[in-house]
Design an enzyme around this catalytic site. Structure first.
Site, mmCIF file in Angstrom:
data_model
loop_
_atom_site.group_PDB
_atom_site.id
_atom_site.type_symbol
_atom_site.label_atom_id
_atom_site.label_comp_id
_atom_site.label_asym_id
_atom_site.label_seq_id
_atom_site.Cartn_x
_atom_site.Cartn_y
_atom_site.Cartn_z
ATOM 1 N N ASP A 234 -8.217 3.713 1.760
ATOM 2 C CA ASP A 234 -7.187 3.950 2.759
ATOM 3 C C ASP A 234 -7.819 4.540 4.019
ATOM 4 O O ASP A 234 -8.300 5.676 4.010
ATOM 5 C CB ASP A 234 -6.136 4.904 2.193
ATOM 6 C CG ASP A 234 -4.895 5.001 3.059
ATOM 7 O OD1 ASP A 234 -4.949 4.631 4.252
ATOM 8 O OD2 ASP A 234 -3.855 5.453 2.537
ATOM 9 N N CYS B 215 -1.151 0.787 7.433
ATOM 10 C CA CYS B 215 -2.575 0.454 7.614
ATOM 11 C C CYS B 215 -2.963 -0.786 6.802
ATOM 12 O O CYS B 215 -3.008 -1.888 7.324
ATOM 13 C CB CYS B 215 -3.476 1.634 7.231
ATOM 14 S SG CYS B 215 -3.346 3.091 8.288
ATOM 15 N N ARG B 216 -3.243 -0.586 5.510
ATOM 16 C CA ARG B 216 -3.830 -1.650 4.699
ATOM 17 C C ARG B 216 -2.915 -2.838 4.459
ATOM 18 O O ARG B 216 -3.326 -3.993 4.654
ATOM 19 C CB ARG B 216 -4.305 -1.086 3.348
ATOM 20 C CG ARG B 216 -5.430 -0.093 3.492
ATOM 21 C CD ARG B 216 -5.740 0.581 2.181
ATOM 22 N NE ARG B 216 -4.608 1.417 1.769
ATOM 23 C CZ ARG B 216 -4.511 2.006 0.586
ATOM 24 N NH1 ARG B 216 -5.446 1.824 -0.325
ATOM 25 N NH2 ARG B 216 -3.473 2.765 0.305
ATOM 26 N N SER B 217 -1.694 -2.600 3.994
ATOM 27 C CA SER B 217 -0.840 -3.755 3.675
ATOM 28 C C SER B 217 -0.427 -4.543 4.917
ATOM 29 O O SER B 217 -0.408 -5.778 4.860
ATOM 30 C CB SER B 217 0.348 -3.358 2.798
ATOM 31 O OG SER B 217 1.186 -2.425 3.432
ATOM 32 N N CYS C 217 0.859 -1.183 0.000
ATOM 33 C CA CYS C 217 0.000 0.000 0.000
ATOM 34 C C CYS C 217 0.896 1.235 0.000
ATOM 35 O O CYS C 217 2.105 1.124 -0.191
ATOM 36 C CB CYS C 217 -0.984 0.001 1.170
ATOM 37 S SG CYS C 217 -0.262 0.228 2.804
ATOM 38 N N ASN D 183 2.450 1.503 4.210
ATOM 39 C CA ASN D 183 2.762 0.268 4.934
ATOM 40 C C ASN D 183 2.537 0.403 6.440
ATOM 41 O O ASN D 183 3.247 -0.165 7.243
ATOM 42 C CB ASN D 183 4.191 -0.207 4.624
ATOM 43 C CG ASN D 183 4.497 -1.636 5.073
ATOM 44 O OD1 ASN D 183 5.607 -1.923 5.501
ATOM 45 N ND2 ASN D 183 3.547 -2.535 4.980
#
Length: 157
Positions: free
Chosen positions: A127, A13-15, A8, A11
């Protein structure tokens, strides 16, 4: 060994959510020894003097709500050499995919995917740094990871 890198923007939050959700899924399926799973960023915004920031507290809390830990994870940036190192390089949104193509020098082996494409959708995982909606992000990541794991299990059999 199947090697997966979730990517993401920062690096934090999402990934990392995808990394630790997928690790949890493969562990519960008894497949941990068959996978190497990590995550990275397309930007350096969350990396200072070579040291990445930890997982953003609301993302860490959302994982913890579901019994998933992410202790010790710090942001790292995607490297060109990651293309050879991983079998699947999975971005969270269209901007990530564009940046991955640029940073990795294209996708000659067809290794770059958007996470929700495994669930038959081209939708982005938004995000939560901007939306504040960590629950929606969590649900999207679960959907994509579950579909990815099912596909990988089908391919193995």
């Amino acid at each position: 060994m199947i090697k997966i890198l979730f990517i993401c923007h920062g690096n934090i939050c999402r990934s990392p959510m995808a990394e630790f959700i997928m690790k949890d899924m493969v562990e519960k399926a008894g497949l941990s020894d068959r996978f190497h799973i990590a995550s990275a960023a397309t930007s350096t915004e969350e990396i200072w003097n070579g040291v990445g920031n930890p997982v953003y507290p609301p993302a860490k809390a959302k994982l913890a709500e579901h019994g998933i830990g992410c202790a010790g994870k710090r942001a790292v940036q995607l490297q060109r050499s990651d293309y050879e190192r991983y079998d699947y390089l999975i971005g969270m949104d269209s901007a990530n995919i564009r940046n991955m193509h640029r940073m990795l020098g294209g996708d000659p082996e067809g290794k770059i995917f958007k996470l929700l494409s495994f669930a038959g959708s081209e939708r982005d995982i938004s995000d939560p740094w901007y939306t504040g909606d960590f629950e929606s992000t969590y649900r999207g990541v679960i959907t994509g990871c579950r579909a990815l794991l099912e596909m990988l299990q089908r391919e193995k059999s």
